[in-house]
Design a protein around this motif. Structure first.
Motif, short mmCIF file in Angstrom:
data_model
loop_
_atom_site.label_atom_id
_atom_site.label_comp_id
_atom_site.label_asym_id
_atom_site.label_seq_id
_atom_site.Cartn_x
_atom_site.Cartn_y
_atom_site.Cartn_z
N GLU A 46 2.36 1.72 -3.45
CA GLU A 46 1.35 2.24 -4.37
C GLU A 46 1.14 3.74 -4.15
OE1 GLU A 46 -0.67 0.55 -6.86
OE2 GLU A 46 1.08 -0.74 -6.62
N LYS A 47 1.15 4.16 -2.90
CA LYS A 47 0.94 5.57 -2.59
C LYS A 47 2.09 6.42 -3.11
CE LYS A 47 -0.11 8.68 1.27
NZ LYS A 47 -0.35 8.77 2.74
N ILE A 48 3.32 5.94 -2.90
CA ILE A 48 4.49 6.68 -3.38
C ILE A 48 4.57 6.61 -4.90
CG2 ILE A 48 7.01 6.77 -3.35
CD1 ILE A 48 6.92 5.64 -0.51
N ALA B 145 0.84 -1.21 0.00
CA ALA B 145 0.00 0.00 0.00
C ALA B 145 0.87 1.26 0.00
CB ALA B 145 -0.93 -0.01 1.21
N LEU B 146 1.96 1.23 0.77
CA LEU B 146 2.87 2.37 0.81
C LEU B 146 3.55 2.57 -0.54
CD1 LEU B 146 4.32 4.58 2.43
CD2 LEU B 146 6.01 2.85 3.12
N ALA C 280 2.22 6.40 -7.04
CA ALA C 280 1.21 7.23 -7.71
C ALA C 280 1.70 8.66 -7.93
CB ALA C 280 -0.07 7.24 -6.89
N LYS C 281 2.70 9.07 -7.14
CA LYS C 281 3.24 10.43 -7.26
C LYS C 281 4.44 10.50 -8.20
CE LYS C 281 1.81 11.52 -2.51
NZ LYS C 281 2.28 11.97 -1.17
#
Length: 329
Positions: free
Chosen positions: A250-252, A247-248, A254-255
């Motif tokens: 994917e979050k990073i 999840a982490l 995405a940026k």
């Protein structure tokens, strides 16, 4: 970030497969990254595949030399490492074929049997979980065997560190650099796999009167049950730890805006292309008078791919022709 299609494999009629979400697998995630281009990711995987192959065969040969090959498949570590090696080799082969395909398209995944894709997803969930569990259990409970062995050779240390340390580094590299995701419900399958191995240890003890791991010995009394519970809880904790890591990432990711070094990635079909593909597919069925296809969704998907390939090639030819217009007199 390059416009990856992230096309899913064919949906399954099995309720179990759908419940586990195995048919939601998007193969292009295995051969692409948020942080580097697909070609760079392929280059990163080369030393991982080579090193895992060297370690596996060196361990087999060393076990034969020490007359320990009879118990080679008794250890959970060996199963974990073989699974990791199998995943690396399989992914490497698919990645090579992905890069060879122009425009880029995970055809090797999409055209193979669905069972192989489901097994691939299952394998990924096991290696990302067990390669946290195995090093932790080994260095916390079992490392005393080699740490207190004054006769341990450099080969003993290299094999031990490779099987219980390097595996974690190879696994975490795959997790961070690829775009694979894990599904919460797969924790059931991952946990049941460990239970299956526990049954195997009982079978080995019943036949040889030998416990694979000392902490599994029932003669220790009540403390033994604590270890069984601890291992079971550790499996679940490792799985959900990986869920958080993914999840982490994917979050990073995405940026991030990584420009792939090859712009011939197959684009996502537009609504017009989809409508055109459906109309032509229906028209071909009416003209052939051969009846309805047994797999209409699969035929439709293949037609989209063919249409996109043709449109991509046409655009390349058009661009090439326009770039030479200034040469005409």
């Amino acid at each position: 970030m390059p416009p990856y299609r992230d096309e899913r494999v064919d949906s399954s009629d099995s309720k179990i497969i759908r419940w586990l979400k195995l048919d939601q697998f998007e193969p292009e995630r295995a051969v692409s990254s948020y942080f580097v281009s697909s070609k760079t990711l392929f280059m990163i995987r080369i030393p991982l595949v080579l090193y895992s192959a060297i370690v596996m065969w060196a361990d087999i040969i060393y076990s034969i030399q020490r007359n320990e090959i009879d118990h080679y498949f008794a250890y959970f570590t060996r199963f974990t490492f073989i699974g990791l090696h199998a995943y690396l080799v399989t992914t490497f082969c698919h990645h090579y074929r992905y890069l060879r395909c122009q425009p880029k398209h995970p055809a090797s995944f999409l055209n193979q049997s669905s069972i192989l894709n489901y097994l691939y997803v299952f394998l990924y969930h096991t290696i990302v979980t067990y390669n946290i569990l195995t090093p932790t259990v080994y260095w916390a409970l079992l490392s005393g065997v080699i740490l207190n062995d004054e006769q341990a050779t450099s080969v003993d240390w290299w094999v031990a560190v490779s099987l219980h340390g390097s595996t974690f580094l190879m696994m975490i590299t795959e997790v961070i650099m690829s775009r694979m995701i894990i599904y919460k419900r797969m924790v059931v399958v991952v946990f049941c796999t460990v239970l299956t191995y526990m049954v195997l240890t009982f079978i080995i003890y019943a036949s040889e009167k030998w416990w694979v791991y000392s902490f599994l010995d029932w003669s220790q009394g009540a403390s033994c049950s604590i270890w069984y519970i601890a291992v079971a809880v550790s499996v679940i904790l490792c799985f959900f730890l990986q869920l958080g890591i993914h999840a982490l990432r994917e979050k990073i990711g995405a940026k991030c805006h990584v420009v792939d070094d090859d712009e011939t990635i197959m684009p996502t079909p537009s609504e017009e292309e989809k409508a055109y593909g459906i109309d032509k597919l229906k028209g071909s069925d009416d003209d052939s008078h051969l009846g309805q296809s047994p797999h209409p969704h699969q035929d439709e998907k293949r037609y989209y791919s063919q249409t996109l390939v043709e449109s991509s090639l046409a655009s390349h030819i058009t661009l090439g022709a326009s770039s030479t217009d200034h040469l005409a007199v």
